[in-house]
Design a protein around this motif. Structure first.
Motif, mmCIF file in Angstrom:
data_model
loop_
_atom_site.group_PDB
_atom_site.id
_atom_site.type_symbol
_atom_site.label_atom_id
_atom_site.label_comp_id
_atom_site.label_asym_id
_atom_site.label_seq_id
_atom_site.Cartn_x
_atom_site.Cartn_y
_atom_site.Cartn_z
ATOM 1 N N LEU A 25 -15.623 74.003 62.453
ATOM 2 C CA LEU A 25 -15.647 73.648 63.869
ATOM 3 C C LEU A 25 -15.754 72.133 64.056
ATOM 4 C CD1 LEU A 25 -17.909 76.466 65.376
ATOM 5 C CD2 LEU A 25 -15.426 76.197 65.596
ATOM 6 N N SER A 26 -16.445 71.466 63.141
ATOM 7 C CA SER A 26 -16.524 70.001 63.193
ATOM 8 C C SER A 26 -15.141 69.381 62.999
ATOM 9 C CB SER A 26 -17.482 69.488 62.111
ATOM 10 O OG SER A 26 -18.798 69.923 62.352
ATOM 11 N N ILE A 27 -14.342 69.993 62.138
ATOM 12 C CA ILE A 27 -12.974 69.499 61.925
ATOM 13 C C ILE A 27 -12.162 69.617 63.209
ATOM 14 C CG2 ILE A 27 -10.799 69.995 60.719
ATOM 15 C CD1 ILE A 27 -12.488 70.766 58.256
ATOM 16 N N ASP A 42 -13.317 74.077 51.076
ATOM 17 C CA ASP A 42 -12.371 73.279 50.302
ATOM 18 C C ASP A 42 -11.413 72.570 51.258
ATOM 19 O OD1 ASP A 42 -10.768 72.154 48.377
ATOM 20 O OD2 ASP A 42 -9.704 74.013 47.883
ATOM 21 N N ALA A 43 -11.858 71.432 51.797
ATOM 22 C CA ALA A 43 -11.046 70.706 52.773
ATOM 23 C C ALA A 43 -11.509 69.256 52.853
ATOM 24 C CB ALA A 43 -11.157 71.357 54.149
ATOM 25 N N ASP A 44 -10.563 68.365 53.112
ATOM 26 C CA ASP A 44 -10.905 66.975 53.391
ATOM 27 C C ASP A 44 -11.363 66.866 54.844
ATOM 28 O OD1 ASP A 44 -10.159 66.020 50.837
ATOM 29 O OD2 ASP A 44 -8.050 66.009 51.442
ATOM 30 N N LEU A 45 -12.441 66.136 55.068
ATOM 31 C CA LEU A 45 -13.015 66.046 56.410
ATOM 32 C C LEU A 45 -12.572 64.764 57.112
ATOM 33 C CD1 LEU A 45 -16.673 67.229 55.631
ATOM 34 C CD2 LEU A 45 -14.612 68.585 56.059
ATOM 35 N N PRO A 46 -12.261 64.843 58.405
ATOM 36 C CA PRO A 46 -11.836 63.653 59.155
ATOM 37 C C PRO A 46 -12.937 62.591 59.211
ATOM 38 C CG PRO A 46 -11.355 65.669 60.378
ATOM 39 C CD PRO A 46 -12.226 66.062 59.231
ATOM 40 N N GLU A 78 -9.157 78.961 57.052
ATOM 41 C CA GLU A 78 -7.876 78.805 57.743
ATOM 42 C C GLU A 78 -7.971 77.793 58.876
ATOM 43 O OE1 GLU A 78 -6.310 82.630 58.804
ATOM 44 O OE2 GLU A 78 -6.519 83.411 56.760
ATOM 45 N N VAL A 79 -9.102 77.751 59.557
ATOM 46 C CA VAL A 79 -9.306 76.748 60.601
ATOM 47 C C VAL A 79 -9.232 75.340 60.001
ATOM 48 C CG1 VAL A 79 -10.977 75.803 62.252
ATOM 49 C CG2 VAL A 79 -10.633 78.277 62.101
ATOM 50 N N ALA A 80 -9.847 75.168 58.830
ATOM 51 C CA ALA A 80 -9.849 73.860 58.166
ATOM 52 C C ALA A 80 -8.447 73.431 57.759
ATOM 53 C CB ALA A 80 -10.756 73.909 56.938
ATOM 54 N N GLN A 81 -7.562 74.405 57.535
ATOM 55 C CA GLN A 81 -6.171 74.104 57.174
ATOM 56 C C GLN A 81 -5.274 73.961 58.403
ATOM 57 O OE1 GLN A 81 -5.070 77.324 54.575
ATOM 58 N NE2 GLN A 81 -6.552 76.747 52.997
ATOM 59 N N ARG A 82 -5.882 73.999 59.580
ATOM 60 C CA ARG A 82 -5.173 73.897 60.857
ATOM 61 C C ARG A 82 -4.156 75.031 61.023
ATOM 62 N NH1 ARG A 82 -7.753 69.419 58.447
ATOM 63 N NH2 ARG A 82 -8.106 67.801 60.022
ATOM 64 N N GLN A 83 -4.460 76.209 60.470
ATOM 65 C CA GLN A 83 -3.618 77.369 60.702
ATOM 66 C C GLN A 83 -3.906 77.935 62.098
ATOM 67 O OE1 GLN A 83 -3.556 80.293 57.595
ATOM 68 N NE2 GLN A 83 -3.521 78.780 55.953
ATOM 69 N N PRO A 84 -2.906 78.515 62.753
ATOM 70 C CA PRO A 84 -3.107 79.010 64.120
ATOM 71 C C PRO A 84 -4.279 79.988 64.219
ATOM 72 C CG PRO A 84 -0.781 79.026 63.572
ATOM 73 C CD PRO A 84 -1.514 78.692 62.300
ATOM 74 N N THR A 85 -5.192 79.692 65.143
ATOM 75 C CA THR A 85 -6.417 80.486 65.332
ATOM 76 C C THR A 85 -6.694 80.600 66.826
ATOM 77 O OG1 THR A 85 -7.340 79.670 63.239
ATOM 78 C CG2 THR A 85 -8.897 80.591 64.833
ATOM 79 N N GLN A 136 -14.191 75.211 76.366
ATOM 80 C CA GLN A 136 -12.761 75.402 76.099
ATOM 81 C C GLN A 136 -12.060 74.052 75.937
ATOM 82 O OE1 GLN A 136 -10.371 76.796 79.454
ATOM 83 N NE2 GLN A 136 -9.292 78.231 78.099
ATOM 84 N N ASN A 137 -12.373 73.130 76.827
ATOM 85 C CA ASN A 137 -11.741 71.808 76.776
ATOM 86 C C ASN A 137 -12.148 71.023 75.523
ATOM 87 O OD1 ASN A 137 -10.446 72.283 79.211
ATOM 88 N ND2 ASN A 137 -12.043 71.325 80.441
ATOM 89 N N LEU A 138 -13.366 71.219 75.053
ATOM 90 C CA LEU A 138 -13.826 70.527 73.843
ATOM 91 C C LEU A 138 -13.021 70.932 72.619
ATOM 92 C CD1 LEU A 138 -17.748 70.600 73.843
ATOM 93 C CD2 LEU A 138 -16.302 68.558 73.900
ATOM 94 N N PHE A 139 -12.759 72.228 72.492
ATOM 95 C CA PHE A 139 -12.194 72.764 71.249
ATOM 96 C C PHE A 139 -10.682 72.971 71.271
ATOM 97 C CE2 PHE A 139 -16.647 74.088 70.752
ATOM 98 C CZ PHE A 139 -16.863 73.799 69.410
ATOM 99 N N PHE A 140 -10.104 73.125 72.442
ATOM 100 C CA PHE A 140 -8.697 73.536 72.543
ATOM 101 C C PHE A 140 -7.757 72.500 71.929
ATOM 102 C CE2 PHE A 140 -4.646 74.582 74.255
ATOM 103 C CZ PHE A 140 -4.674 75.897 74.700
ATOM 104 N N ASN A 141 -6.883 72.946 71.025
ATOM 105 C CA ASN A 141 -5.791 72.094 70.556
ATOM 106 C C ASN A 141 -4.637 72.972 70.073
ATOM 107 O OD1 ASN A 141 -6.244 72.761 67.765
ATOM 108 N ND2 ASN A 141 -7.726 71.086 67.580
ATOM 109 N N GLU A 142 -3.618 72.370 69.495
ATOM 110 C CA GLU A 142 -2.385 73.109 69.179
ATOM 111 C C GLU A 142 -2.572 74.155 68.079
ATOM 112 O OE1 GLU A 142 -0.479 69.763 66.129
ATOM 113 O OE2 GLU A 142 0.415 70.112 68.104
ATOM 114 N N SER A 143 -3.607 74.038 67.274
ATOM 115 C CA SER A 143 -3.841 75.054 66.246
ATOM 116 C C SER A 143 -5.091 75.883 66.508
ATOM 117 C CB SER A 143 -3.964 74.389 64.863
ATOM 118 O OG SER A 143 -5.063 73.511 64.814
#
Length: 345
Positions: free
Chosen positions: A16-18, A51-55, A142-149, A165-172
């Motif tokens: 969720l932080s990603i 297993d993901a690189d963090l922003p 899957e969220v960390a890989q930006r897969q559709p969720t 909703q506005n905080l979290f919403f994005n294309e993936s």
């Protein structure tokens, strides 16, 4: 953009932080372990959990006050058993205008409280109607890989849900809103019990027929208990209901499925929990749901069976036989009774 505190640096809190960092927010990821915070800040990795690189926008800290003070949103992602302790510590530092979101899927044994109810009791300046829950079919990997969720955020005050909703919403990461906080929380918590059962079924070597039956009948049990507690039955046909149930019962990413799978293969509960290395929420939730069902006079044979397996040391194969030889009945009776309860409100 907003400063957001994410409390809990496990796999889901990190994922969720990603999402939040991808949206440009200033993310403070809190962990109670200083060495974990140091690893995240120095390597931009959280290797034990994800297993993901963090922003770069994620900054970890073991200082709870520094993480929470000045935050416009605080997201609780600690295990159910830690909710009260962390909430008590956080309460003095919460900004008056901050929104409180939780993404923890569980029910407290003994009190049988949902997480929003626990937060309401421990946060002095927040009313129950202001608390937001985030839930849905969402593996952290899957969220960390930006897969559709897709997930749902719920609050009795819809404007609070919209802010989340506005905080979290994005294309993936697509986010829907709801005002059925009871249904959203119960769907997210109770599906972990059914996922344990699905893992047991696979561990015993049963096939897709058995698992499909378990998922379907499990959904009926979830809806029966949920509607008795005031949930909208249609919620259980949505993302936090059948959606979360499917993803948790059918994937090796699911902690609860993996734990059930080991139990089905004959491993003891204590050994399974030690091997998992992370909290298996379905175990504690089984204890709570078992008591809730009795209090509400709701029949939940699958929950009963998992309770026998976990806490009464019953054999997994015997429990399956017990479920298969129950008294004959009409399938639609369950769903008709659920709809009657809803129409009678």
């Amino acid at each position: 953009m907003a400063k957001v505190a994410v409390l809990g640096a496990g796999s889901w809190g990190t994922a969720l932080s990603i999402v939040l960092a991808d949206n440009g927010h200033d993310v403070r990821l809190w962990t109670h372990r200083a060495e974990q915070a140091e690893e995240i800040n120095e390597t931009h990795r959280n290797n034990k959990y994800l297993d993901a690189d963090l922003p770069e926008g994620i900054k970890a800290s073991s200082d709870l006050e520094a993480s929470v003070k000045g935050s416009e949103a605080v997201v609780f992602v600690v295990p159910t058993k830690a909710i009260r302790e962390v909430a008590k510590k956080v309460d003095p530092f919460l900004e008056k205008e901050a929104i409180v979101i939780h993404a923890t899927k569980g029910i407290e044994p003994k009190t049988m409280k949902r997480v929003s109810e626990m937060l309401n009791e421990e946060l002095e300046n927040y009313e129950y109607k202001e608390i937001i829950v985030l839930s849905g079919p969402s593996h952290a990997e899957e969220v960390a890989q930006r897969q559709p969720t897709t997930v749902t955020v719920s609050s009795l005050q819809i404007e609070h849900a919209v802010r989340a909703q506005n905080l979290f919403f994005n294309e993936s990461f697509r986010v829907y809103t709801s005002n059925d906080i009871v249904g959203i929380e119960l769907g997210g918590a109770l599906k972990n019990i059914i996922a344990l059962g699905a893992g047991v079924s696979d561990g015993l070597g049963y096939g897709d027929n058995a698992k499909a039956a378990l998922i379907t009948r499990g959904l009926a049990e979830i809806a029966r208990l949920g509607t008795s507690l005031g949930a909208n039955p249609l919620t259980f046909l949505g993302l936090p209901g059948v959606g979360d149930l499917i993803v948790t019962c059918t994937s090796v990413h699911s902690r609860n499925w993996r734990a059930g799978n080991l139990l089905g293969k004959g491993d003891k509960l204590e050994a399974v929990l030690e091997q998992m290395g992370m909290v298996v929420e379905g175990v504690r939730t089984t204890e709570a749901a078992y008591e809730l069902a009795r209090r509400q006079n709701i029949e939940m044979p699958i929950v009963d069976a998992i309770h026998q397996l976990l806490f009464e040391k019953r054999d997994a194969a015997e429990i399956v036989q017990q479920l298969m030889t129950r008294t004959k009945r009409e399938e639609m009776d369950d769903f008709a009774s659920i709809l009657r309860k809803d129409q009678g409100k």
